[in-house]
Design a protein around this motif. Structure first.
Motif, mmCIF file in Angstrom:
data_model
loop_
_atom_site.group_PDB
_atom_site.id
_atom_site.type_symbol
_atom_site.label_atom_id
_atom_site.label_comp_id
_atom_site.label_asym_id
_atom_site.label_seq_id
_atom_site.Cartn_x
_atom_site.Cartn_y
_atom_site.Cartn_z
ATOM 1 N N SER A 139 0.874 -1.244 -0.153
ATOM 2 C CA SER A 139 0.153 0.112 -0.060
ATOM 3 C C SER A 139 0.914 1.368 -0.079
ATOM 4 N N THR A 159 -5.830 -1.352 -0.503
ATOM 5 C CA THR A 159 -6.299 -0.534 0.818
ATOM 6 C C THR A 159 -7.680 -1.168 1.388
ATOM 7 N N SER A 160 -8.489 -1.864 0.453
ATOM 8 C CA SER A 160 -9.821 -2.332 0.884
ATOM 9 C C SER A 160 -9.686 -3.901 1.219
ATOM 10 N N VAL A 161 -9.499 -4.591 0.062
ATOM 11 C CA VAL A 161 -9.511 -6.040 0.226
ATOM 12 C C VAL A 161 -8.191 -6.587 1.077
ATOM 13 N N ARG A 213 -6.868 -4.879 3.575
ATOM 14 C CA ARG A 213 -7.065 -4.596 4.604
ATOM 15 C C ARG A 213 -8.076 -5.509 5.726
ATOM 16 N N TRP A 214 -8.939 -5.817 4.997
ATOM 17 C CA TRP A 214 -10.033 -6.593 5.638
ATOM 18 C C TRP A 214 -9.523 -8.079 5.507
ATOM 19 N N LEU A 215 -8.603 -8.431 4.509
ATOM 20 C CA LEU A 215 -8.074 -9.836 4.719
ATOM 21 C C LEU A 215 -6.965 -9.956 5.727
ATOM 22 N N SER A 216 -6.219 -8.691 5.948
ATOM 23 C CA SER A 216 -5.223 -8.827 7.101
ATOM 24 C C SER A 216 -6.000 -8.738 8.476
ATOM 25 N N ILE A 217 -7.244 -8.127 8.610
ATOM 26 C CA ILE A 217 -7.963 -8.246 9.742
ATOM 27 C C ILE A 217 -8.432 -9.741 10.148
ATOM 28 N N ALA A 218 -9.020 -10.077 8.974
ATOM 29 C CA ALA A 218 -9.510 -11.471 9.267
ATOM 30 C C ALA A 218 -8.334 -12.286 9.656
#
Length: 484
Positions: A38, A325-327, A329-334
């Motif tokens: 990013s 920035t979108s996919v 980020r959420w993948l990292s959180i999951a």
């Protein structure tokens, strides 16, 4: 005592500790990779914007062109002498302002007086279309009733008839060369179209060359046309001495030739006019307020900041940036949530298998808080070990991305003015419809490393808290019941 017991217990459960550490490491490595990619996206986008704006520029002021009317005059035409001698080389240049509507030079001072403006300079962007070549005259030939010219008709009448002459051969061969020219305020070159380039051969303009017939040529255009410092370039009949070669510090150059502003104004018959005003704010936090002030106090102008221009970036650079920035980020959180949960469950399971141990320790006088501290300490060590492994994996992934250097493309659309680039004017106008290629890198900052360490500690605390809670609830009687 705490350290000795901690070391012995971790040594006894190496496999379990390694599994917990690896789970956290994968989540942390993914976070580092996504953050570094990013950051590379942002860096690549900054390179695109710098190639259009110039270093130090916070915004540009332009004015959109008015719609042409039915009675508006046409642009200058190319004129050639078809009756000239055969194969005589002819050349004609068309010089036109490019981008938005021309502004009065006095507006530069008005912009500079606005609150929050540190500096403002004007520039004139031109497009030069050069057509050169030659005509070749044809030869007229005719025939008379199947007989060649010269026999003609017999006196007193005959059967022969003379046909209309035909032109054989001839034609025209012309080459068209279009390039961009920027008029630079030589008294302040730290701001404007030349600010983002470095002179790699020769010299740049001096403050005394405000109206001198000298030019600086971009490295790419100089290579294409074999220009170097000391040679001459002719534009619309005026010869300019090339005094330097400019290489952009990032991305590619959107301007081919740089001239002193007065010379550019003379070429375009645009005395005391500019097409773009480059503005530097006193503080980056005041950019929005400066933009609002200019739009309010100088009507009819379009103010474009780098943020506005960034919104027009499209192509694979924009796609990859959105993905990171979108996919990402959420993948990292999951993945992090899953890693924390797995670490907590494994720690809790390990505590369940240590019923005899913790019950005996409590029977020997260990309070619940000491047992909890022991479990949390072991989990913290596992978390830090996972953090170290995760940082190593993340750095390796970031290095791989940088080493492979995938190439991304960026295209810039209009931001509201006629033509492309900042606000419809400026040096970006020439290449607004073109595609820039940027090599992707994945820089890892100290902030990202600090984030990884924080996540490792957080993972250890989460796992330790759950395991410690279970351990604190055990009673000495539990240990006696587990004795076989």
């Amino acid at each position: 005592m705490f350290g000795i017991y901690l070391k012995r217990e971790l040594g006894r459960r190496k496999k379990a500790a390694l599994v917990v550490a690896l789970g956290l490491a994968l989540g942390i490595a993914l976070v580092i990779t996504v953050n570094s990619v990013s950051a590379g996206m942002t860096q690549a986008q900054d390179k695109v914007l710098q190639s259009l704006y110039g270093l130090g520029t916070d915004m540009t002021v332009t004015k959109a062109r008015t719609a042409p009317t039915a009675n508006s005059s046409r642009g200058p035409a190319f004129e050639f002498d078809a009756s000239s001698d055969e194969d005589e080389e002819q050349s004609s240049d068309r010089v036109m302002t490019q981008g938005g509507q021309a502004l009065k030079s006095s507006l530069v001072a008005q912009v500079a007086e606005q609150k929050g403006v540190a500096a403002a300079i004007g520039a004139l962007t031109l497009n030069v279309t050069k057509v050169d070549g030659s005509f070749t005259q044809g030869k007229a030939e005719s025939s008379t009733g199947g007989q060649s010219q010269g026999q003609g008709m017999a006196p007193g009448g005959g059967t022969g008839s003379t046909a209309a002459p035909r032109v054989q051969g001839g034609g025209a061969s012309f080459d068209v060369n279009s390039y961009s020219v920027a008029g630079v305020d030589v008294t302040d070159q730290d701001l404007g179209p030349l600010a983002g380039s470095k002179i790699t051969s020769g010299t740049t303009f001096t403050a005394a060359q405000t109206d001198a017939a000298v030019a600086v040529v971009s490295a790419s255009y100089a290579k294409e046309k074999s220009y170097k410092a000391g040679t001459a370039i002719t534009i619309s009949g005026t010869e300019y001495k090339v005094i330097g070669i400019a290489t952009p510090e990032s991305s590619e150059s959107t301007t081919d030739v740089y001239l002193p502003l007065k010379q550019a104004q003379t070429l375009a018959d645009a005395a005391d006019q500019v097409t773009t005003i480059y503005v530097k704010a006193t503080d980056s936090q005041q950019i929005d307020s400066v933009k609002a002030a200019i739009q309010k106090n100088i009507s009819g102008t379009t103010v474009t900041t780098s943020a506005d221009l960034a919104e027009t970036v499209s192509g694979s650079l924009s796609t990859a940036s959105n993905l990171a920035t979108s996919v990402g980020r959420w993948l990292s959180i999951a993945v992090l949530a899953a890693a924390f949960l797995v670490a907590a469950l494994l720690t809790s399971s390990a505590v369940s298998r240590r019923v005899r141990e913790f019950g005996t320790l409590k029977a020997l006088g260990w309070p619940s808080r000491r047992v909890t501290r022991q479990v949390v300490g072991e989990s913290m060590v596992n978390g830090l070990l996972g953090g170290a492994l995760g940082i190593a994996l993340g750095l390796a992934a970031a290095y791989t991305v940088t080493a492979i250097s995938p190439t991304l493309t960026a295209r810039l659309g209009n931001t509201g003015g006629a033509g492309g680039g900042p606000g419809g004017g400026g040096p970006g106008g020439q290449s607004a419809g073109s595609t820039l290629e940027i090599a992707l890198s994945a820089p890892v900052s100290l902030t990202t490393i600090a984030l990884a360490v924080g996540l490792a500690v957080a993972g250890g605390l989460v796992a330790g808290a759950m395991g410690g809670w279970r351990a604190s609830r055990m009673r000495p009687a539990d240990a006696l019941r587990s004795v076989s």
